[in-house]
Design an enzyme around this catalytic site. Structure first.
Site, PDB file in Angstrom:
ATOM      1  N   GLY A 193      32.605  10.909 -17.710  1.00 17.68           N
ATOM      2  CA  GLY A 193      31.929  10.269 -16.597  1.00 17.68           C
ATOM      3  C   GLY A 193      31.992   8.769 -16.716  1.00 17.68           C
ATOM      4  N   GLU A 214      34.117  17.053 -11.004  1.00 16.22           N
ATOM      5  CA  GLU A 214      32.746  17.521 -10.767  1.00 16.22           C
ATOM      6  C   GLU A 214      32.006  16.436  -9.988  1.00 16.22           C
ATOM      7  OE1 GLU A 214      28.618  17.496 -13.308  1.00 16.22           O
ATOM      8  OE2 GLU A 214      30.487  17.884 -14.388  1.00 16.22           O
ATOM      9  N   GLY A 259      29.818  10.153 -23.301  1.00 16.13           N
ATOM     10  CA  GLY A 259      30.322   9.168 -24.244  1.00 16.13           C
ATOM     11  C   GLY A 259      31.727   9.407 -24.748  1.00 16.13           C
ATOM     12  N   ARG A 287      29.232  10.758 -10.447  1.00 13.94           N
ATOM     13  CA  ARG A 287      27.802  10.751 -10.158  1.00 13.94           C
ATOM     14  C   ARG A 287      27.506   9.431  -9.433  1.00 13.94           C
ATOM     15  NH1 ARG A 287      23.866  13.830 -12.177  1.00 13.94           N
ATOM     16  NH2 ARG A 287      25.201  14.649 -13.824  1.00 13.94           N
ATOM     17  N   THR A 293      25.233  19.351 -11.640  1.00 16.27           N
ATOM     18  CA  THR A 293      23.767  19.333 -11.584  1.00 16.27           C
ATOM     19  C   THR A 293      23.265  20.443 -10.655  1.00 16.27           C
ATOM     20  OG1 THR A 293      23.997  16.915 -11.754  1.00 16.27           O
ATOM     21  CG2 THR A 293      21.785  17.782 -11.589  1.00 16.27           C
ATOM     22  N   LYS A 324      29.475  23.285 -21.606  1.00 19.92           N
ATOM     23  CA  LYS A 324      29.479  21.815 -21.592  1.00 19.92           C
ATOM     24  C   LYS A 324      28.497  21.321 -22.650  1.00 19.92           C
ATOM     25  CE  LYS A 324      26.959  19.409 -18.716  1.00 19.92           C
ATOM     26  NZ  LYS A 324      26.388  18.796 -17.486  1.00 19.92           N
TER      27      LYS A 324
END
Length: 214
Positions: free
Chosen positions: A183, A46, A163, A23, A75, A134
């Protein structure tokens, strides 16, 4: 690279067991980070559509990645986002919620991982025909939630996101997670915005090793 349907996505994820979530804020840095992750043993990615010019990043990674890579768009909120992602070369989709894009993607034969949080949403996500769900944010629930959920839903395919660290990978899999999505703990030094790719490579190797060991 071609689109994968939900059966194919489920099969691919059962082998790789980890999805890296990018991201970022910069296309070139995101592409470089993505290719670094693939090179270090994390082939399923992703790339969030929140990145400005995300389609360009997806297109570049899809073009330059090896055949074994699996490139998704994240997203993805509605039908227009689905079409944007596919036009760019995304092979599967990820949503933050049970948004209209989920039903649309399934109907089009496109693999999708819908975002869920409650037992009801977990059931709805599976009933929709998705490859897996997810669970986000997993940090607020922990491995114990997955263990408890799998009592009434023993076949649930749950991918915790949010996390998940190298130190908690084993606990999530021991609780019955189908895979993990990572992430910040993986791309935490802003590698997708021009950060240290060497440090990213080290973290990628650690995560890949942790997943292999379980």
């Amino acid at each position: 690279m071609s689109i994968v349907d939900n059966a194919q996505l489920r099969e691919r994820l059962s082998a790789t067991r980890i999805v890296a979530i990018l991201r970022g804020t910069d296309v070139d840095a995101t592409v470089a980070a993505a290719l670094t992750l693939i090179g270090e043993g994390i082939p399923t990615l992703e790339i969030a559509l929140t990145l400005p010019d995300a389609e360009e990043a997806i297109a570049q990674v899809a073009r330059d990645a090896p055949a074994e890579a699996l490139i998704g768009a994240g997203t993805v909120l509605d039908e227009a986002d689905v079409e944007r992602a596919l036009a760019a070369g995304a092979q599967f989709l990820v949503t933050p919620t049970l948004s209209p894009s989920v039903e649309y993607a399934v109907a089009q034969g496109i693999g999708v991982l819908p975002g869920v949080y409650t037992p009801t949403e977990i059931q709805r996500g599976h009933d929709a025909g998705s490859a897996a769900v997810k669970l986000f944010p997993a940090s607020a629930l922990g491995p114990g939630f997955i263990r408890a959920i799998r009592d009434p839903f023993p076949d649930a395919r749950i991918i915790p996101v949010g996390g998940v660290s190298v130190d908690t990978v084993r606990a999530y899999f021991a609780a019955g997670a189908f895979g993990v999505g990572v992430g910040g703990p993986l791309v935490g030094d802003a590698a997708t915005s021009g950060g240290d790719l060497g440090a990213l490579a080290v973290r990628a190797r650690l995560f890949a090793k942790a997943v292999r060991e379980v």
